[in-house]
Design an enzyme around this catalytic site. Structure first.
Site, short mmCIF file in Angstrom:
data_model
loop_
_atom_site.label_atom_id
_atom_site.label_comp_id
_atom_site.label_asym_id
_atom_site.label_seq_id
_atom_site.Cartn_x
_atom_site.Cartn_y
_atom_site.Cartn_z
N GLY A 15 -7.25 -6.26 6.98
CA GLY A 15 -8.54 -6.22 7.66
C GLY A 15 -8.49 -6.87 9.04
N CYS A 35 0.82 -1.21 0.00
CA CYS A 35 0.00 0.00 0.00
C CYS A 35 0.86 1.27 0.00
CB CYS A 35 -0.95 0.00 1.19
SG CYS A 35 -0.12 -0.07 2.79
#
Length: 550
Positions: free
Chosen positions: A299, A153
């Site tokens: 997550g 990311c």
């Protein structure tokens, strides 16, 4: 039909006769020719004063060339063989010119959170499942021998072993432009390029968490390990790149165990949870309704950090419930409600804070979707989207709405700014460990340089030994097997004696007090004395072409 070797690049005598002319470009036979199928070859010849100055060999990425020698008559075969020998000599000359002036280099070409905004990085993001394919594509480029991709990311970095620094970087940049749709000129504004020792140090710092938004981040080391794991068995993930990542993993582990860089460190996921806590009004934090989209690696960490911050109830949307069940086992004091992906919008209607962390390549929440969502509790004010996915899961234009606020990974800098000074002091401790591991890697890499020379020298002397043995035996006439063996043993004994000295000086032992520079100097001397350089270069070219043809 057999796959063509390096010696079959010039396919016909017709092409060779064309090369004698003064034309700047000479085309080889078309795809209809029996020599090539689906190939795109051409030679460029420049002449000055009647003397051939240079020969540049160009090859399309999808290189496939087949030789149909059984269809040729003896005269054509002989002429083709002669043409192949000439082409190989030309290739050898071209190779020396191109590769001896610039030794193969390790380079990193990339963009990260420090050099490029998320809207640029997301266009370059490559899912883990596609890393092996990317490695194959990169290593098939003309001047790239080995490659690896690190896409997270916060960064998209390509590590390569380049046969030529500048040509290799140019090819990789063009490849990045092709897969992302970003013009080369724009890429160059955000791109950083490092070579050799600087590139190695950069990867070691990345693996140690020194180059992350969150200094000391723990997740990046796992991602570096994943690069090595997925690269195993991929032909373009060669010995040097594999060794580079192996040493980076060792450096990352040492930094975390021998320094305080990781003490109290936070990850991107924990920083995202902290950001949500910072943005919510204090009075509404405990009562805020939380929705998490995605239960993968990121997550799962978001869910754990939410629980650690006191969140006792949350809704998690995921494709399957299996991962949710596993998380429930770990967090028994937290109520985790599973919902399928089909109910995502319905869940968003009832959420005040939404964390998105999926691998979706398209936005999950568009402006038109968010406009339709009912307003949140007045105490909360606006609906918060905290998007830590790259590519982003929330359309940027959602932030234009008065009813919503959107934060992405680039906004996490605000969270970590407070403890940055303390972490920078810890980073100084880590640099000492990195320098030690860097020295070890450089010594290992230098030792690899001598391996082709050792092999070629052994092969060279073995050819001489075998040839002279045959001559000797032919002159001796009819002799017994015992006598033949005695002569053979004599030749082998002499070969070993001849090789002993050079081999001893070419091998770089970890316990040796000699510097790698001394070994390399000896290697260059041996290459020059026995004219091994061209053979080593040709082996590099052959292996690269053979790998491309597979």
């Amino acid at each position: 039909m057999a796959v063509a070797s390096a010696s079959t690049f010039a396919a016909s005598s017709v092409a060779y006769r064309q090369m004698q002319s003064n034309s700047s470009t000479v085309s080889l036979p078309s795809s209809s020719s029996p020599f090539c199928s689906g190939s795109q070859f051409f030679y460029e010849i420049s002449k000055k004063g009647g003397e051939r100055k240079s020969l540049v060999f160009h090859r399309a990425l999808s290189l496939r060339c087949e030789v149909v020698s059984q269809n040729l008559n003896p005269i054509d075969k002989a002429e083709s063989k002669k043409s192949n020998i000439i082409a190989l000599e030309q290739l050898k000359a071209s190779g020396i010119d191109r590769y001896t002036k610039e030794r193969s280099s390790i380079a990193v070409i990339g963009l990260n959170v420090h050099t490029a905004p998320v809207e640029i990085r997301e266009k370059l993001a490559i899912p883990e499942a596609q890393w092996p394919q990317a490695i194959n594509e990169l290593s098939s480029l003309n001047h790239i021998e080995e490659a690896a991709v690190l896409s997270t990311c916060n960064r998209m970095e390509i590590y390569v072993v380049a046969l030529s620094q500048h040509r290799g970087v140019k090819e990789v940049t063009e490849w990045m432009s092709k897969i992302s749709g970003i013009p080369v000129s724009e890429l160059c504004q955000h791109q950083f390029i490092l070579y050799n020792r600087d590139a190695t140090r950069h990867l070691f710092e990345v693996a140690s968490g020194l180059n992350s938004v969150v200094l000391g981040e723990v997740q990046i080391l796992a991602q570096v390990k994943q690069v090595k794991k997925l690269g195993q068995g991929v032909s373009g993930f060669g010995r040097k790149i594999s060794g580079l990542f192996e040493h980076a993993i060792i450096a990352g582990k040492r930094v975390r165990t021998e320094t305080n860089i990781a003490s109290g460190s936070v990850s991107v996921s924990s920083a995202a949870v902290e950001l949500g806590q910072m943005k919510l009004p204090e009075s509404s934090y405990n009562a805020a309704r939380v929705l998490v989209i995605g239960a993968g690696k990121m997550g799962k960490l978001v869910i754990k950090h939410l629980a650690a911050k006191g969140c006792t109830k949350m809704v998690v949307v995921n494709r399957t419930e299996e991962r949710i069940d596993a998380i429930r086992e770990e967090l028994k004091d937290t109520e985790i409600i599973y919902k399928p992906l089909s109910e995502m919008m319905a869940c968003a209607c009832e959420a005040d804070v939404i964390f998105t962390c999926t691998a979706s390549e398209a936005p999950l929440f568009l402006k038109v979707h968010v406009q339709r969502l009912p307003p949140v509790d007045p105490k909360v004010g606006r609906r918060f989207f905290i998007d830590i996915s790259v590519p982003r899961n929330v359309e940027p234009s959602v932030s234009d709405l008065e009813t919503a606020e959107v934060y992405n990974v680039d906004d996490l800098k605000e969270v970590v700014a407070a403890n940055k000074e303390d972490r920078l002091r810890k980073a100084m401790e880590a640099q000492a460990v990195i320098s030690e591991e860097l020295h070890k890697f450089e010594a290992w890499k230098d030792s690899l340089e001598t391996v082709p020379t050792i092999k070629k020298l052994r092969s060279y002397l073995e050819r001489i030994r075998a040839s002279e043995l045959d001559k000797c035996l032919s002159k001796m006439g009819d002799i017994s097997e015992k006598q033949k063996k005695a002569v053979y043993d004599l030749s082998m004994g002499m070969l070993k004696k001849f090789l002993h000295g050079p081999m001893q000086h070419l091998r770089l032992d970890a316990n040796e007090c000699r510097k790698p520079e001394e070994i390399l100097e000896i290697m260059h001397a041996v290459n020059t004395m026995f004219d091994l350089e061209t053979e080593i270069i040709l082996d590099t070219i052959r292996s690269k072409v053979e790998r491309t043809q597979k």
